[in-house]
Enzyme design. Structure first.
Site, short mmCIF file in Angstrom:
data_model
loop_
_atom_site.label_atom_id
_atom_site.label_comp_id
_atom_site.label_asym_id
_atom_site.label_seq_id
_atom_site.Cartn_x
_atom_site.Cartn_y
_atom_site.Cartn_z
N THR A 71 0.88 -1.17 0.00
CA THR A 71 0.00 0.00 0.00
C THR A 71 0.91 1.22 0.00
O THR A 71 1.63 1.47 0.97
CB THR A 71 -0.91 0.03 1.25
OG1 THR A 71 -1.65 -1.19 1.29
CG2 THR A 71 -1.86 1.20 1.19
N LYS A 129 -7.44 1.68 -3.17
CA LYS A 129 -7.10 1.27 -1.79
C LYS A 129 -7.29 2.45 -0.83
O LYS A 129 -7.69 2.28 0.32
CB LYS A 129 -5.65 0.75 -1.76
CG LYS A 129 -5.10 0.44 -0.39
CD LYS A 129 -5.59 -0.86 0.21
CE LYS A 129 -5.06 -1.01 1.64
NZ LYS A 129 -5.31 -2.31 2.21
N LYS A 143 0.23 5.33 8.17
CA LYS A 143 0.85 5.55 6.85
C LYS A 143 -0.24 5.69 5.79
O LYS A 143 -0.23 6.64 5.00
CB LYS A 143 1.76 4.36 6.50
CG LYS A 143 2.10 4.25 5.03
CD LYS A 143 2.82 2.94 4.69
CE LYS A 143 2.01 1.69 4.86
NZ LYS A 143 1.40 1.11 3.69
N1 LIG Z 1 -0.82 -6.70 7.39
C1 LIG Z 1 -1.98 -6.45 6.80
O1 LIG Z 1 -3.05 -6.85 7.29
C2 LIG Z 1 -2.01 -5.67 5.51
C3 LIG Z 1 -3.21 -5.63 4.79
C4 LIG Z 1 -3.26 -4.94 3.59
C5 LIG Z 1 -2.15 -4.26 3.14
N2 LIG Z 1 -0.98 -4.29 3.86
C6 LIG Z 1 0.18 -3.55 3.33
O2 LIG Z 1 1.12 -4.51 2.82
C7 LIG Z 1 2.44 -4.03 3.04
C8 LIG Z 1 3.21 -5.07 3.88
O3 LIG Z 1 2.53 -5.27 5.11
P1 LIG Z 1 2.96 -6.43 6.13
O4 LIG Z 1 1.92 -6.44 7.19
O5 LIG Z 1 3.30 -7.67 5.38
O6 LIG Z 1 4.30 -5.77 6.72
P2 LIG Z 1 5.50 -6.46 7.53
O7 LIG Z 1 5.07 -7.73 8.17
O8 LIG Z 1 6.11 -5.38 8.36
O9 LIG Z 1 6.53 -6.86 6.35
C9 LIG Z 1 7.17 -5.90 5.55
C10 LIG Z 1 8.10 -6.64 4.59
O10 LIG Z 1 8.73 -5.68 3.73
C11 LIG Z 1 10.15 -5.82 3.85
N3 LIG Z 1 10.76 -4.49 3.67
C12 LIG Z 1 10.32 -3.31 4.16
N4 LIG Z 1 11.12 -2.31 3.77
C13 LIG Z 1 12.08 -2.86 3.01
C14 LIG Z 1 13.19 -2.33 2.32
N5 LIG Z 1 13.48 -1.01 2.32
N6 LIG Z 1 14.01 -3.19 1.67
C15 LIG Z 1 13.74 -4.51 1.65
N7 LIG Z 1 12.69 -5.07 2.28
C16 LIG Z 1 11.87 -4.25 2.96
C17 LIG Z 1 10.38 -6.39 5.23
O11 LIG Z 1 11.65 -7.01 5.31
P3 LIG Z 1 12.30 -7.42 6.74
O12 LIG Z 1 11.67 -8.72 7.14
O13 LIG Z 1 13.75 -7.56 6.47
O14 LIG Z 1 11.98 -6.28 7.69
C18 LIG Z 1 9.21 -7.40 5.29
O15 LIG Z 1 9.50 -8.55 4.54
C19 LIG Z 1 2.32 -2.65 3.72
O16 LIG Z 1 2.36 -1.66 2.74
C20 LIG Z 1 0.93 -2.72 4.36
O17 LIG Z 1 0.34 -1.44 4.51
C21 LIG Z 1 -0.89 -5.00 5.03
#
Ligand SMILES: NC(=O)c1ccc[n+]([C@@H]2O[C@H](COP(=O)([O-])OP(=O)(O)OC[C@H]3O[C@@H](n4cnc5c(N)ncnc54)[C@H](OP(=O)(O)O)[C@@H]3O)[C@@H](O)[C@H]2O)c1
Length: 284
Positions: free
Chosen positions: A95, A170, A238
């Site tokens: 997102t 979104k 965010k």
């Molecule tokens: N969680 C939900 O329910 C949900 C629902 C809809 C949308 N989203 C969106 O989906 C996205 C991911 O969410 P999430 O919940 O999966 O987050 P998360 O568990 O914090 O995972 C983030 C992932 O991105 C990687 N990452 C972040 N910055 C990076 C960078 N600069 N270089 C390389 N890797 C990087 C992290 O790597 P590391 O493991 O090394 O930190 C991790 O694998 C976000 O934009 C969020 O808003 C989430």
């Protein structure tokens, strides 16, 4: 079914999404910044991991990513493009802003790579059950090629328009959720103060006009003050920040969204930054 694909970012969402691709028979290579998660993914699902986004993307027909915010998208996207060839497709499930989508699409185009912004809704459970809503923006022909692959974890995979239209959709999703969760919090807190059986209240009113996904899926757990359902407060801050910035540009008014963003800031400051978004009730 044996197309070569890469998945970059194995967080709460990416880990299970990449798992669905493997289960559907795709030839999957994963990358995660912290390599321990990539190793854990390979242990669980098979496939391969690579040490950089470019190495993971090499030879892949479709490269998917799901990272954090705009800066992460630009950094990981630019690295991935280094390994991609003309005629392939880069799909971003993060997102992020519509601006970031347009910028990365421009960089992709210079290499002859198609770009699709494809943020998702449905949370951790949707990613795990393979029932995400995927809102896409980009070229129709590239979307038609990528759609069957995204069907591996998507229940509704839809092209909304040109590049950025997925992210704009979104934003609408998040705007609709923000005020609703505050309303639900106020209703449950009111029921508690009124001495009602809150679970019974939710059972009854969820069969009437107040019904919502948030009420059905989060109402009772809000009453129990359980906030460990994946989508973190800081991610919502965010997202609402992105909505407000876009609204300043397009002239839309978001008075309630602005107020609710301030409430999420309160929850985060009070230590609830990794609570899920239903934790707005803690302020009441
Ligand atoms: N969680 C939900 O329910 C949900 C629902 C809809 C949308 N989203 C969106 O989906 C996205 C991911 O969410 P999430 O919940 O999966 O987050 P998360 O568990 O914090 O995972 C983030 C992932 O991105 C990687 N990452 C972040 N910055 C990076 C960078 N600069 N270089 C390389 N890797 C990087 C992290 O790597 P590391 O493991 O090394 O930190 C991790 O694998 C976000 O934009 C969020 O808003 C989430």
């Amino acid at each position: 079914m044996s197309a070569k694909v890469a998945f970059l970012g194995l967080g709460v969402m990416g880990f299970p999404m990449a798992g669905h691709l493997k289960a559907k028979g795709y030839d999957v290579t994963v990358y995660n910044r912290n390599p321990a998660k990539a190793e854990a993914w390979v242990q669980k699902h098979g496939g391969r991991s690579a040490p950089t986004p470019a190495a993971a993307a090499e030879g892949a027909e479709f490269v998917f990513m799901c990272v954090g915010n705009d800066n992460d998208v630009m950094a990981v996207g630019a690295e991935a493009l280094k390994g991609m060839k003309a005629g392939t497709v880069l799909i971003d499930h993060t997102t992020a802003s519509a601006d970031a989508a347009r910028k990365l699409a421009g960089q992709a185009k210079e290499k002859g790579v198609a770009f699709i912004d494809a943020p998702v809704s449905g949370g951790q459970a949707g990613a795990e059950n393979g029932k995400l809503t995927v809102m896409c923006g980009g070229d129709a022909a590239a979307f038609e090629r990528a759609r069957p692959v995204m069907d591996s974890y998507g229940r509704a995979v839809t092209l909304m328009g040109a590049t950025g239209a997925g992210q704009l959709t979104k934003m609408v999703n998040q705007i609709c959720i923000a005020g609703l969760v505050q309303g639900l919090s106020e209703g449950i807190a009111f029921a508690e103060k009124a001495g009602l059986d809150a679970d019974l209240v939710l059972d009854v009113i969820s069969k009437g006009a107040a019904q919502s996904w948030q009420m059905e899926n989060r109402g009772k757990t809000m009453h129990q003050r359980k906030f460990d359902f994946g989508f973190a407060v800081d991610w919502m801050r965010k997202d609402l920040g992105i909505c407000i910035k876009e609204a300043k540009r397009n002239g839309a008014r978001l008075p309630v969204t602005q107020v609710v963003l301030g409430y999420y800031d309160d929850v985060s400051k009070a230590g609830g930054n990794r609570y899920d978004t239903s934790s707005l009730i803690t302020r009441l």
